[in-house]
Write an enzyme that holds these catalytic residues in place. Structure first.
Site, PDB file in Angstrom:
ATOM      1  N   TYR A 125      -2.285  -2.638 -10.929  1.00  0.00           N
ATOM      2  CA  TYR A 125      -2.318  -2.454  -9.472  1.00  0.00           C
ATOM      3  C   TYR A 125      -1.441  -3.496  -8.764  1.00  0.00           C
ATOM      4  O   TYR A 125      -0.661  -3.160  -7.868  1.00  0.00           O
ATOM      5  CB  TYR A 125      -3.770  -2.532  -8.984  1.00  0.00           C
ATOM      6  CG  TYR A 125      -3.919  -2.525  -7.485  1.00  0.00           C
ATOM      7  CD1 TYR A 125      -3.738  -1.350  -6.751  1.00  0.00           C
ATOM      8  CD2 TYR A 125      -4.233  -3.693  -6.793  1.00  0.00           C
ATOM      9  CE1 TYR A 125      -3.863  -1.356  -5.373  1.00  0.00           C
ATOM     10  CE2 TYR A 125      -4.367  -3.699  -5.414  1.00  0.00           C
ATOM     11  CZ  TYR A 125      -4.170  -2.531  -4.707  1.00  0.00           C
ATOM     12  OH  TYR A 125      -4.284  -2.529  -3.332  1.00  0.00           O
TER      13      TYR A 125
ATOM     14  N   VAL B 170       1.172  -3.736   3.738  1.00  0.00           N
ATOM     15  CA  VAL B 170       1.152  -5.047   4.382  1.00  0.00           C
ATOM     16  C   VAL B 170       2.433  -5.849   4.130  1.00  0.00           C
ATOM     17  O   VAL B 170       2.607  -6.916   4.701  1.00  0.00           O
ATOM     18  CB  VAL B 170      -0.094  -5.891   4.006  1.00  0.00           C
ATOM     19  CG1 VAL B 170      -1.367  -5.250   4.520  1.00  0.00           C
ATOM     20  CG2 VAL B 170      -0.166  -6.147   2.503  1.00  0.00           C
TER      21      VAL B 170
ATOM     22  N   SER C 117       0.800  -1.232   0.000  1.00  0.00           N
ATOM     23  CA  SER C 117       0.000   0.000   0.000  1.00  0.00           C
ATOM     24  C   SER C 117       0.831   1.281   0.000  1.00  0.00           C
ATOM     25  O   SER C 117       0.276   2.352  -0.268  1.00  0.00           O
ATOM     26  CB  SER C 117      -0.948   0.028   1.194  1.00  0.00           C
ATOM     27  OG  SER C 117      -2.165  -0.566   0.833  1.00  0.00           O
TER      28      SER C 117
ATOM     29  N   LYS D 270       0.600   3.293  -3.026  1.00  0.00           N
ATOM     30  CA  LYS D 270      -0.543   4.178  -3.279  1.00  0.00           C
ATOM     31  C   LYS D 270      -0.144   5.653  -3.154  1.00  0.00           C
ATOM     32  O   LYS D 270      -0.732   6.521  -3.801  1.00  0.00           O
ATOM     33  CB  LYS D 270      -1.689   3.837  -2.320  1.00  0.00           C
ATOM     34  CG  LYS D 270      -2.243   2.422  -2.567  1.00  0.00           C
ATOM     35  CD  LYS D 270      -3.174   1.964  -1.450  1.00  0.00           C
ATOM     36  CE  LYS D 270      -3.682   0.554  -1.697  1.00  0.00           C
ATOM     37  NZ  LYS D 270      -4.404  -0.023  -0.553  1.00  0.00           N
TER      38      LYS D 270
ATOM     39  N   TYR E 163      -4.385   2.987   7.530  1.00  0.00           N
ATOM     40  CA  TYR E 163      -5.644   2.228   7.535  1.00  0.00           C
ATOM     41  C   TYR E 163      -6.566   2.792   8.609  1.00  0.00           C
ATOM     42  O   TYR E 163      -6.579   4.006   8.852  1.00  0.00           O
ATOM     43  CB  TYR E 163      -5.375   0.731   7.760  1.00  0.00           C
ATOM     44  CG  TYR E 163      -4.301   0.151   6.877  1.00  0.00           C
ATOM     45  CD1 TYR E 163      -4.466   0.107   5.496  1.00  0.00           C
ATOM     46  CD2 TYR E 163      -3.126  -0.350   7.394  1.00  0.00           C
ATOM     47  CE1 TYR E 163      -3.495  -0.432   4.668  1.00  0.00           C
ATOM     48  CE2 TYR E 163      -2.145  -0.893   6.571  1.00  0.00           C
ATOM     49  CZ  TYR E 163      -2.339  -0.924   5.218  1.00  0.00           C
ATOM     50  OH  TYR E 163      -1.379  -1.448   4.407  1.00  0.00           O
TER      51      TYR E 163
HETATM   52  N1  GLU Z   1      -1.716  -5.401  -2.514  1.00  0.00           N
HETATM   53  C1  GLU Z   1      -2.387  -5.309  -1.269  1.00  0.00           C
HETATM   54  C2  GLU Z   1      -3.881  -5.469  -1.435  1.00  0.00           C
HETATM   55  O1  GLU Z   1      -4.450  -4.958  -2.334  1.00  0.00           O
HETATM   56  C3  GLU Z   1      -2.057  -4.001  -0.619  1.00  0.00           C
HETATM   57  C4  GLU Z   1      -2.678  -3.896   0.739  1.00  0.00           C
HETATM   58  C5  GLU Z   1      -1.926  -3.059   1.714  1.00  0.00           C
HETATM   59  O2  GLU Z   1      -0.707  -2.987   1.743  1.00  0.00           O
HETATM   60  O3  GLU Z   1      -2.644  -2.464   2.499  1.00  0.00           O
HETATM   61  O4  GLU Z   1      -4.527  -6.122  -0.668  1.00  0.00           O
END
Ligand code: GLU
Length: 321
Positions: free
Chosen positions: A205, A275, A77, A80, A257
């Site tokens: 993604y 994660v 994430s 992002k 989060y």
């Molecule tokens: N690739 C992970 C997903 O889409 C990223 C989630 C994360 O790091 O929060 O679930």
């Protein structure tokens, strides 16, 4: 660069930064055992749960590190933040925020529920999966591989190296096990928020999430954000100022989060976790911080990494909120 104006110069001496980093590492190591590895992407479960690496990059580009700071892991994430900055820099704010909001949700990162229940019918922010998948769809390029290559070049410009690539085993593993992200993406397609083929958008993604970095990379990119887009190593602008402002604001409200509010209160700096165990933080005009600790707490944030950031924030008076 800004050292002569920096009121924290007396704390940010090389000796003090080295000492505080060592303290944060030693005191946070035991916290690794309170977390657990992400397993919903099978390839992530092979990480060492006791790994902990910390890195700092100052406003003048000086690097300090301890533990497994040079261990590469997938950004997940944290990608992002880079994807939002990349697409904003390429297409402008309007292209992004006409499709994605700027509000926190208080829900888990992979929640789908508000896409249906909210009157706005667009993802709340670019750091939940729904918002991030919309951003991936907007990336310039033709094929998913081409889009991801452009994204990885952009990541390279912020982390300060030209060989940024993805971990293919993590990419393949997520692609094979992403039922929920597929559900989110199809929902977005129905809402008219994805223009490409759903599988292609997801492929982009997954590639961006599998992009490999280490804590040192995150510290350098964090320092670039801390300097509002000027790179600490080159002294040159790597990112438009408005992009740096926007991503840092969203890091404060949505970066950890549904643990973002707690982190803002207890640590008080813009940060983004993934994660894969990474956390990138940006302390205005002072430093970037990179963390790697793959054992996660219940929200999906590095357990020992959060502990270490709390210590660094208190010891170095990093709080900006
Ligand atoms: N690739 C992970 C997903 O889409 C990223 C989630 C994360 O790091 O929060 O679930």
């Amino acid at each position: 660069m800004l050292a002569s104006m920096n009121p924290f110069q007396h704390i940010d001496t090389p000796e003090n930064l080295t000492q505080v980093l060592a303290l944060a590492h030693a005191e946070s190591m035991p916290v690794c055992t309170s977390g657990s590895l992400a397993t919903y992407i099978p390839a992530l479960s092979s990480a060492n749960p006791n790994a902990l690496g910390l890195a700092l990059c100052t406003d003048e580009g000086q690097i300090f590190q301890t533990g497994q700071a040079d261990c590469r892991f997938s950004m997940q994430s944290i990608s992002k933040v880079f994807a939002l900055a990349y697409v904003m820099a390429e297409l402008g704010e309007e292209a992004v925020f006409s499709r994605v909001g700027k509000e926190p949700t208080g829900d888990p990162f992979n929640s789908i529920i508000r896409l249906e229940t909210s009157a706005r019918r667009k993802p709340f922010n670019p750091f939940i999966n729904a918002g991030a998948i919309v951003i991936s769809d907007l990336m310039p390029g033709t094929t998913p591989a081409d889009k991801a290559a452009g994204f990885q070049r952009f990541v390279g410009s912020l982390v300060g190296r030209t060989d940024v690539e993805q971990d293919d085993s993590v990419y393949v593993s997520e692609k094979a096990s992403a039922a929920r992200n597929r559900a989110i993406a199809w929902f977005l397609k129905e809402l008219g928020l994805i223009s490409g083929e759903v599988e292609d958008t997801l492929d982009t993604y997954f590639r961006q999430c599998a992009t490999l970095v280490d804590a040192l990379d995150l510290a350098r990119a964090g320092a670039c954000l801390a300097l509002d887009g000027v790179h600490p190593l080159s002294g040159k602008r790597a990112l438009p100022e408005n992009c740096a402002h926007t991503v840092k604001s969203l890091m404060v409200t949505c970066g950890l989060y549904d643990g973002s509010g707690e982190f803002a209160v207890s640590v008080g700096i813009p940060a983004k976790s993934g994660v894969g165990g990474g956390i990138m933080a940006a302390v205005r005009d002072r430093m970037g911080i990179g963390v790697y600790g793959p054992a996660l707490d219940g929200h999906g944030n590095s357990a020992a990494g959060l502990w270490a950031l709390g210590i660094l924030s208190r010891q170095l008076d990093l709080r900006v909120l």
